[in-house]
Scaffold this active site. Structure first.
Site, PDB file in Angstrom:
ATOM      1  N   LYS A 285       0.839  -1.197   0.000  1.00  0.00           N
ATOM      2  CA  LYS A 285       0.000   0.000   0.000  1.00  0.00           C
ATOM      3  C   LYS A 285       0.872   1.244   0.000  1.00  0.00           C
ATOM      4  O   LYS A 285       1.873   1.309   0.695  1.00  0.00           O
ATOM      5  CB  LYS A 285      -0.928   0.011   1.230  1.00  0.00           C
ATOM      6  CG  LYS A 285      -2.023  -1.024   1.200  1.00  0.00           C
ATOM      7  CD  LYS A 285      -2.927  -0.930   2.419  1.00  0.00           C
ATOM      8  CE  LYS A 285      -3.829   0.266   2.349  1.00  0.00           C
ATOM      9  NZ  LYS A 285      -4.861   0.272   3.403  1.00  0.00           N
ATOM     10  N   GLU A 371     -19.465  -8.712   9.435  1.00  0.00           N
ATOM     11  CA  GLU A 371     -20.499  -8.090  10.270  1.00  0.00           C
ATOM     12  C   GLU A 371     -21.503  -9.104  10.801  1.00  0.00           C
ATOM     13  O   GLU A 371     -21.995  -8.972  11.930  1.00  0.00           O
ATOM     14  CB  GLU A 371     -21.223  -7.010   9.462  1.00  0.00           C
ATOM     15  CG  GLU A 371     -20.388  -5.783   9.160  1.00  0.00           C
ATOM     16  CD  GLU A 371     -19.522  -5.922   7.928  1.00  0.00           C
ATOM     17  OE1 GLU A 371     -18.777  -4.980   7.611  1.00  0.00           O
ATOM     18  OE2 GLU A 371     -19.599  -6.997   7.270  1.00  0.00           O
ATOM     19  N   ARG A 399     -25.571  -5.447   6.404  1.00  0.00           N
ATOM     20  CA  ARG A 399     -25.101  -6.765   5.988  1.00  0.00           C
ATOM     21  C   ARG A 399     -25.397  -7.829   7.049  1.00  0.00           C
ATOM     22  O   ARG A 399     -25.286  -9.018   6.781  1.00  0.00           O
ATOM     23  CB  ARG A 399     -23.600  -6.718   5.707  1.00  0.00           C
ATOM     24  CG  ARG A 399     -23.193  -5.603   4.766  1.00  0.00           C
ATOM     25  CD  ARG A 399     -21.742  -5.675   4.369  1.00  0.00           C
ATOM     26  NE  ARG A 399     -21.549  -6.650   3.312  1.00  0.00           N
ATOM     27  CZ  ARG A 399     -20.394  -6.826   2.664  1.00  0.00           C
ATOM     28  NH1 ARG A 399     -19.347  -6.101   2.989  1.00  0.00           N
ATOM     29  NH2 ARG A 399     -20.295  -7.724   1.721  1.00  0.00           N
TER      30      ARG A 399
END
Length: 642
Positions: A285, A371, A399
């Site tokens: 990243k 979740e 979700r």
């Protein structure tokens, strides 16, 4: 100082077809120019930076090797897609990212044929790519489905559900695992790169196919032994046994910044006759930009910044953020009560639970992008006597709705939900807006739903949640800073279902829920100036309603307006139902409800979004005046500015 970089090669590329006309030895320069352009653009607009910089070479290689848009490229989450947008005909608009009327910060079907599937939540790419691949297979059309999914997104069960179903796609499905953080494989080196090229080559796959045909003719015990030997040998050399068990041919790890390694492997996978393939690519990243490499977390999402120094624009000092207030209030509660614990689904800093984890590492749980698991895990903790706080963004809690219903509400378990990013969220647009939580939670039996009007109210509500053991309870609060009210030295336990009147009047009643209270008070000032005496109430609770207060307000005023930062079916619908059940509509009451419009609102500054929805002071005033102009009694829902 964000001068546009010199990009002579990139200037020749408007779409991937132009890219494919370049020589392989030109791709390194193109990638460098693409990285510089990405940094320059995000310096102007702000947005997601580190993730996009990490896939510059991968983006270049994919569009060079595959026939996009015929081959469907799907970026998981999509926050890493800025380089992709530059290469696919949108460079001229790249400095409008995340602004009103500008490019989305995620992939979006309406923007380009090169965005075949919109995404901003994680772990959906493999399912979608599988759908594209099988649709093409059934229709006899060429074209592959290519999913680029990060290692973090692989923590969600949906990715594995899709992979378990992927064999039906055959060689039309390619999954590229972008490993930029978890280090789930050995370090990339010359040997692993050589092995990746070898096992993805046509010669190796052809030889392997022949061996498998011969093995099928052997007695079953020998056939099974041969299959296990092949898998074991490649698993020992490269890893990937889990993916093999799910039916994928695993290739990797490959250096995601080395085009000389990437392109041959992707070409081999493109031409392979094997079934679905998974290419494991290792990236960094923030690659190529020193500040982002040094602090990947701080440069994941950035404000506008100076490209030369990396210094991000700082917001002027002001009130604390709601997220910060939530975190500090929860830490204070945990200091008083050792049964309090906290759960996040891969968003510790976004929800403020990174601060909680520092104070109570043994009582803070980051379950990954999961979740559903987070909610049921919290239910299990609650059933065993703990006091769990499940801190999840409103848009992500969607979700886990089945788990909220089945595992929490039906069993009446005291799970506490801290719902961050409630309401509109500005630059992140419709995919991240917390539009629906009032509606989907307040409809559930046993559920208590609160909305904080300011940061002091949030402190009281966290304390109320901590002490509430009679079932599930939720508190919603927005993104951004509070309104600047003093924080209480000692929190107060609120009586469940009891609102408060913050301003008394006689003709108009504004029934506010959440942080629109400030706009409601401004509207009351404007109405008072017109001679329309106005009451303003902060209802605090969407469920249970303060029926006594609402009844008094509806019967004691000529016009009543509900105001909420949520979709149709929320507070306004519940107040309308109460008024209908008690016959108040028949008394000449003019009752209107203001809520978010029945559309997915595009990104813009939050104040503009709320003005568009009619949820600012002007919108409230206009709704009241329009109701008063109607001579006949009525009841209705005003969804946008009157």
């Amino acid at each position: 100082m964000n001068e546009r970089p010199a990009t002579p090669l990139l200037d020749q590329v408007d779409e991937p077809a132009d890219l494919r006309r370049l020589r392989p030895d030109q791709l390194r320069q193109l990638a460098d120019e693409l990285r510089a352009e990405t940094i320059s653009a995000v310096g102007v607009t702000g947005g997601h930076l580190g993730s996009g910089l990490g896939v510059v070479e991968l983006t270049t290689a994919i569009h060079y090797v595959f026939d996009t848009p015929e081959d469907k490229l799907i970026w998981d989450v999509g926050h890493q897609c800025y380089p992709h947008k530059i290469l696919t005909g949108r460079r001229d608009r790249i400095r409008t990212l995340r602004q009103g009327g500008g490019l989305s910060g995620f992939t979006r079907r309406a923007e380009s044929d090169y965005d075949p599937f919109g995404a901003a939540h994680s772990s959906t790419s493999i399912s979608a790519a599988l759908g594209f691949a099988i649709a093409n297979k059934l229709a006899g059309r060429p074209g592959k489905g290519i999913a680029v999914i990060g290692d973090g997104a692989m923590s969600a069960g949906m990715a594995y559900e899709a992979m378990n179903n992927a064999e039906a796609a055959g060689n039309r499905l390619i999954v590229i695992l972008n490993d930029n953080d978890m280090s789930i494989a050995p370090p990339v080196g010359g040997l692993s790169a050589y092995l990746a090229r070898l096992v993805s080559s046509r010669e190796f796959l052809g030889l392997r196919g022949l061996a498998r045909k011969i093995a099928r003719k052997l007695p079953r015990p020998l056939h099974n032994a041969a299959k296990k030997t092949d898998e074991f040998a490649r698993g020992m050399a490269m890893g990937g046994t889990l993916f093999e068990e799910l039916g994928f041919y695993y290739v990797g790890p490959v250096d995601g910044h080395n085009l000389d390694q990437l392109i041959p492997v992707l070409e081999n996978v493109r031409d392979a006759a094997e079934g679905p393939c998974l290419v494991h690519v290792v990236t960094q990243k923030g690659k190529g930009y020193a500040p982002a490499e040094a602090a990947a977390d701080k440069y994941h999402g950035v404000q506008k910044f100076d490209v030369v120094t990396g210094a991000q624009a700082k917001a002027p000092p002001g009130p604390p953020s709601y997220t910060g207030v939530f975190a500090r209030a929860l830490i204070a509660e945990a200091q008083r009560d050792e049964t309090i614990c906290a759960i996040t689904a891969a968003m510790p800093s976004g929800t403020g639970l990174d601060q909680f984890e520092e104070a109570f590492p043994d009582r803070c749980f980051d379950v990954g992008i999961a979740e559903q698991h987070a909610v049921t895990f919290a239910a299990g903790l609650a059933a065993q006597g703990m006091r769990p706080f499940c801190a999840i963004y409103s848009t992500f809690l969607q979700r886990a709705y089945d788990q909220v219903v089945h595992d929490v509400a039906i069993q009446n378990l005291p799970v506490r939900f801290g719902i961050d990013r409630a309401g509109l969220v500005g630059a992140d647009g419709s995919t991240h807006a917390g539009s629906f939580d009032i509606t989907y939670l307040a409809t559930l039996p046993n559920m208590v739903v609160m909305a904080a009007a300011d940061e002091a109210e949030l402190v009281h509500m966290i304390h109320t949640c901590a002490l509430h053991d009679d079932g599930p309870i939720a508190v919603r609060y927005p993104r951004g800073n509070g309104v600047g009210v003093p924080l209480p030295e000692q929190p107060m336990r609120l009586k469940i279902g009891e609102g408060r009147v913050v301003r008394e009047g006689k003709k108009v009643a504004i029934l506010s829920l959440g942080t629109r209270l400030e706009e409601a008070l401004k509207a009351a000032d404007a109405l008072d100036a017109r001679g329309l005496s106005t009451t303003v109430a902060d209802l605090r609770f969407a469920k249970p309603l303060d029926e006594a207060l609402i009844r008094r307000l509806l019967t004691g005023h000529e016009v009543a307006v509900t105001v909420e930062e949520g979709s149709i079916g929320g507070l306004g619908a519940h107040v309308l139902t109460l008024a209908s059940d008690e016959g108040l509509i028949d008394t000449g009451l003019k009752l209107r409800t203001l809520r978010l419009p029945d559309v997915f609102q595009d990104q813009d500054k939050p104040e503009r979004q709320y003005a568009e929805a009619g949820l600012d002071a002007d919108g409230i005033v206009a709704t009241v005046l329009k109701a008063l102009r109607h001579n006949s009694a009525g009841v209705g829902e005003a969804g946008a500015r009157a």
